[in-house]
Design a protein around this motif. Structure first.
Motif, PDB file in Angstrom:
ATOM      1  N   ILE A 115      36.408  45.078  38.008  1.00 16.51           N
ATOM      2  CA  ILE A 115      35.565  44.018  38.699  1.00 16.51           C
ATOM      3  C   ILE A 115      36.327  43.574  39.614  1.00 16.51           C
ATOM      4  O   ILE A 115      37.638  43.012  39.479  1.00 16.51           O
ATOM      5  CB  ILE A 115      35.248  42.920  37.820  1.00 16.51           C
ATOM      6  CG1 ILE A 115      34.348  43.561  36.365  1.00 16.51           C
ATOM      7  CG2 ILE A 115      34.113  41.991  38.325  1.00 16.51           C
ATOM      8  CD1 ILE A 115      33.188  44.519  36.856  1.00 16.51           C
ATOM      9  N   GLU A 150      35.552  37.116  47.388  1.00 17.46           N
ATOM     10  CA  GLU A 150      35.112  36.624  46.290  1.00 17.46           C
ATOM     11  C   GLU A 150      35.406  35.125  45.997  1.00 17.46           C
ATOM     12  O   GLU A 150      36.453  34.801  46.198  1.00 17.46           O
ATOM     13  CB  GLU A 150      35.570  37.408  44.996  1.00 17.46           C
ATOM     14  CG  GLU A 150      35.061  38.878  45.178  1.00 17.46           C
ATOM     15  CD  GLU A 150      33.829  39.331  44.806  1.00 17.46           C
ATOM     16  OE1 GLU A 150      32.925  38.402  44.489  1.00 17.46           O
ATOM     17  OE2 GLU A 150      33.231  40.403  44.748  1.00 17.46           O
ATOM     18  N   ASN A 174      42.969  47.689  53.763  1.00 14.65           N
ATOM     19  CA  ASN A 174      42.623  49.169  54.128  1.00 14.65           C
ATOM     20  C   ASN A 174      41.521  48.928  55.085  1.00 14.65           C
ATOM     21  O   ASN A 174      40.992  49.926  55.441  1.00 14.65           O
ATOM     22  CB  ASN A 174      42.773  49.958  53.067  1.00 14.65           C
ATOM     23  CG  ASN A 174      41.639  49.908  52.144  1.00 14.65           C
ATOM     24  OD1 ASN A 174      40.735  49.041  52.514  1.00 14.65           O
ATOM     25  ND2 ASN A 174      41.623  50.597  50.999  1.00 14.65           N
ATOM     26  N   VAL A 178      34.463  50.098  50.133  1.00 16.30           N
ATOM     27  CA  VAL A 178      33.812  51.334  49.987  1.00 16.30           C
ATOM     28  C   VAL A 178      33.420  51.711  51.667  1.00 16.30           C
ATOM     29  O   VAL A 178      34.211  52.202  52.109  1.00 16.30           O
ATOM     30  CB  VAL A 178      32.417  50.974  49.430  1.00 16.30           C
ATOM     31  CG1 VAL A 178      31.787  52.330  49.005  1.00 16.30           C
ATOM     32  CG2 VAL A 178      32.727  50.370  48.027  1.00 16.30           C
TER      33      VAL A 178
END
Ligand SMILES: Cc1ncc(C[n+]2csc(CCOP(=O)(O)OP(=O)(O)O)c2C)c(N)n1
Ligand SMILES: [Mg+2]
Length: 319
Positions: A115, A150, A174, A178
């Motif tokens: 998570i 988050e 990076n 996704v």
């Protein structure tokens, strides 16, 4: 051996271990014996090796879904990692966790979780306990760039700042969550490390992709920091797909030029080139290190494949 020789050698050892292990995993994955999702660290070996070489044995660390490098570089058992991927009882999470749930408490690697961001408050909590126990160790929390989107990230940074906790937040940027580039997710003018600084935490962008320079930068800052919270952001790049054993450049979500640029900054090749040029290492040393690692990887895979599978009935006892 000079200090610089030994650092270059150690950086290479750590990076080869990760690259060769993950490459072997990717090659064997299609046999369908490893049945868990995998997030490979290939391409991102530099920051993890540099950060981990700055941690002491009694320092703790905790990580996120892309955790093979962090686990291995903290000294996590290779054999238990591979057995975990094969779902065997001998795995580091007894075969029920898979690649995103690695743990080795003997090495003070507290765990990794699927998570996004949820290991961050756990790491901060550990740091709080370290402080209450007047321990000298620090907690290093590895996080990806998406973690800074988050809510719990902000709560955790706030608490660490408020209580002055011995936490190292280590953000591996990076640029992707996704398939989504950072510029689709955060305002262009914002710099992650500056935002964290504004929350009251000493904060740095490491402006290098060269592992030795990353190592030296961290070392210098930690020396002066006196165990207060500190945040590092470092740019890095994954070569493989977000999740899985393949390249996915055919999907074109990342510009070809960008992929080429980052492959030209390969942390292993840069370190080898520098070490050879400065006569800090030689080709024989490189070959010997790789040979030893390869032997261990093959052994770990053979043993993990032979180990007894987890029986469905025994799950109750484990969980
Ligand atoms: C709370 C939560 N939201 C969404 C997801 C789905 N998810 C898994 S990995 C990931 C991307 C994370 O990107 P980053 O933290 O930058 O790490 P990277 O994969 O780039 O190494 C997302 C959105 C999740 N696992 N947990
Ligand atoms: Mg990312």
């Amino acid at each position: 051996m000079s200090l610089k020789n030994s650092i270059i050698t150690k950086l290479l050892e750590e990076m080869y271990l990760v690259r060769m292990t993950d490459t072997h995993i990717s090659e064997k994955y299609s046999e369908q014996k490893m049945r868990c999702p995998i997030h490979l660290s290939i391409g991102q070996e530099g920051p993890s090796a540099a950060m981990n070489l700055n941690l002491k044995k009694d320092d703790l660390s905790i990580s996120y879904h892309r955790s093979h490098a962090h686990y291995l570089n903290k000294g996590g058992s290779l054999k238990k990692l591979i057995a975990e991927l094969y779902g065997k009882k001998t795995g580091c999470s007894k075969g029920v966790g898979g690649s995103m749930h690695l743990i080795d408490l003997k090495k003070n690697f507290l765990g990794s979780t699927a998570i996004v961001s949820n290991s961050i408050p756990v790491g901060v909590g550990y740091a709080f306990s370290r402080k209450l126990k007047k321990s000298n160790s620090r907690v290093c929390i590895f996080l990806g760039d998406a973690s800074t989107e988050e809510g719990v990230f902000y709560e955790s940074v706030n608490f660490a700042a408020l209580k002055n906790l011995p936490v190292i937040f280590f953000c591996e940027n990076n640029k992707y969550s996704v398939y989504s580039n950072l510029d689709k997710r955060q305002p262009k003018f914002r710099k992650i490390f500056k935002m964290v600084k504004s929350l009251g935490v000493e904060s740095y962008k490491i402006n290098s992709f060269k592992p030795l320079e990353i190592y030296s930068f961290i070392r210098k800052k930690l020396k002066k920091n006196l165990k207060k919270p500190i945040f590092f952001e470092v740019d890095t790049y994954r070569y493989y797909e977000h999740c899985g054993p393949n390249l996915d450049d055919n999907l074109n979500y990342r510009p070809k030029k960008e992929v080429r640029l980052w492959k030209g900054r390969d942390p292993i090749k840069l370190t080898e080139k520098y070490g050879l040029k400065k006569n800090l290492i030689n080709q024989d040393l490189i070959n010997n290190i790789k040979k030893k690692i390869k032997k261990n990887i093959i052994k770990s895979f053979i043993e993990a494949e032979k180990d007894k599978p987890l029986k469905f009935k025994s799950l109750n006892k484990i969980l």
